[in-house]
Design an enzyme around this catalytic site. Structure first.
Site, PDB file in Angstrom:
ATOM      1  N   CYS A 136       0.830  -1.204   0.000  1.00 55.26           N
ATOM      2  CA  CYS A 136       0.000   0.000   0.000  1.00 55.26           C
ATOM      3  C   CYS A 136       0.864   1.253   0.000  1.00 55.26           C
ATOM      4  O   CYS A 136       1.375   1.665   1.047  1.00 55.26           O
ATOM      5  CB  CYS A 136      -0.938   0.013   1.209  1.00 55.26           C
ATOM      6  SG  CYS A 136      -2.034   1.455   1.270  1.00 55.26           S
ATOM      7  N   CYS A 139      -0.533   4.099   2.094  1.00 54.87           N
ATOM      8  CA  CYS A 139      -0.320   3.914   3.531  1.00 54.87           C
ATOM      9  C   CYS A 139       1.129   4.201   3.927  1.00 54.87           C
ATOM     10  O   CYS A 139       1.388   4.841   4.950  1.00 54.87           O
ATOM     11  CB  CYS A 139      -0.659   2.485   3.934  1.00 54.87           C
ATOM     12  SG  CYS A 139      -2.251   1.876   3.375  1.00 54.87           S
ATOM     13  N   ASP A 140       2.079   3.695   3.146  1.00 54.81           N
ATOM     14  CA  ASP A 140       3.475   3.668   3.585  1.00 54.81           C
ATOM     15  C   ASP A 140       4.430   4.530   2.777  1.00 54.81           C
ATOM     16  O   ASP A 140       5.602   4.662   3.144  1.00 54.81           O
ATOM     17  CB  ASP A 140       3.982   2.216   3.553  1.00 54.81           C
ATOM     18  CG  ASP A 140       3.173   1.300   4.463  1.00 54.81           C
ATOM     19  OD1 ASP A 140       2.703   1.792   5.506  1.00 54.81           O
ATOM     20  OD2 ASP A 140       3.013   0.114   4.137  1.00 54.81           O
TER      21      ASP A 140
END
Length: 322
Positions: A136, A139-140
């Site tokens: 992701c 997300c990261d």
């Protein structure tokens, strides 16, 4: 056999399911949450969470889900640990059947079973998940500011992830095992127009390479799909972007699914093809897939369910008064 009954039955205990439970409990619907195969959802396998509103410091995914569950229980939710193996949506109350023989009945059903990222299935991938290997970018990606990253895949997901990562990195490499992309034409045009993205064709990941103390991703060993030749690409982050599996197997033949297997809902709502059944979170959202958007749709599902029951109750009262 034990039968558990409630006004609101929720399947899934990630951010979507627990948010639905919090709202449902506060509305007096006494929800039951059946936790399913992965209690807490994908955040239970996520370490640092830096984009969930309300926390200035980095928090841990399992801690956040523990707090959500505690809040849901505090306002009146009953948590059940079971794996549902069969559903009956042909009549109300709706029924879920657990593998241990227990039965769960609900006047309304909220489905929040989520989706799982597809992985390559490599041992090295498993060892370095959360240590440089991710599924992701949204997300990261923030953790790789100014670093060199790679995205593996050739569809819409991979191209979108690569484009997103250019917000943080000036050195993004897209790795694809074929010589053409499957992504939509407009996305390909944006990809090829970016000076920050380079593409490696006919390459597949042979092994993720770890190093350093503590150990993290330092490179990716690639295998040429035409010649079989091995090469190494030095990177700090590797993002596997080959799609997701929505957890909808239970509902095939019971609910309308879209072409990718996600539960189809009415635009702007969580209503499914069966009246009284609602879907929220990643099981119906293949675009955003964030904890905060899952929680938002969980709220929507609870409100939709509450209004459904209110309308039904009003209709019954009106009919009795005639």
């Amino acid at each position: 056999m034990t039968i558990h009954t409630t006004k609101m039955l929720i399947l899934g205990s990630g951010p979507a399911g627990l948010s639905a439970a919090i709202y449902g409990a506060r509305a007096g619907l006494e929800p039951i949450v059946v936790q399913g195969i992965q209690p807490g959802g994908q955040l239970m396998t996520t370490t640092d969470v830096e984009n969930y509103p309300g926390f200035r410091e980095v928090i841990q995914g399992p801690w956040l889900m523990g707090e959500m569950q505690a809040q849901a229980e505090h306002v009146g939710t009953r948590m059940m640990w079971d794996t549902v193996v069969k559903v009956d949506l042909t009549r109300r109350p709706f029924r879920l059947y657990g593998d241990g023989g227990d039965v769960y009945e609900g006047d309304v059903l909220v489905i929040a079973t989520g989706a799982q990222a597809k992985w390559l299935g490599l041992d090295s991938e498993e060892l370095l998940k959360g240590k440089g290997v991710s599924a992701c970018a949204t997300c990261d990606g923030f953790f790789y500011r100014g670093k060199k990253v790679a995205v593996i895949g050739g569809g819409n997901t991979a191209v979108e992830e690569a484009l997103y990562l250019t917000n943080h990195s000036d050195d993004v490499t897209l790795i694809h095992r074929r010589d053409t992309l499957r992504a939509e034409r407009i996305l390909q045009q944006r990809l090829f127009a970016s000076e920050k993205i380079s593409t490696l064709w006919n390459k597949e990941v042979h092994r993720f390479l770890g190093g350093g103390t503590p150990e993290g991703l330092v490179g990716i060993e690639l295998k040429d799909t035409v010649t079989g030749e091995l090469s190494t690409l030095e990177v700090d982050g590797g993002f596997v972007a080959i799609g997701h599996h929505p957890a909808t197997e239970l509902f095939r033949g019971h609910l309308k699914l879209d072409e990718d297997g996600y539960i189809a809902v009415e635009t702007g709502s969580t209503r499914t093809s069966v009246a009284g059944v609602f879907a929220c979170g990643d099981v119906m959202d293949k675009v955003y897939r964030q904890a905060v958007t899952a929680a938002g749709t969980g709220c929507m599902a609870a409100l939709d369910a509450e209004r459904f029951l209110q309308a039904e109750e009003f209709a019954e009262v009106a009919e009795a008064a005639e």
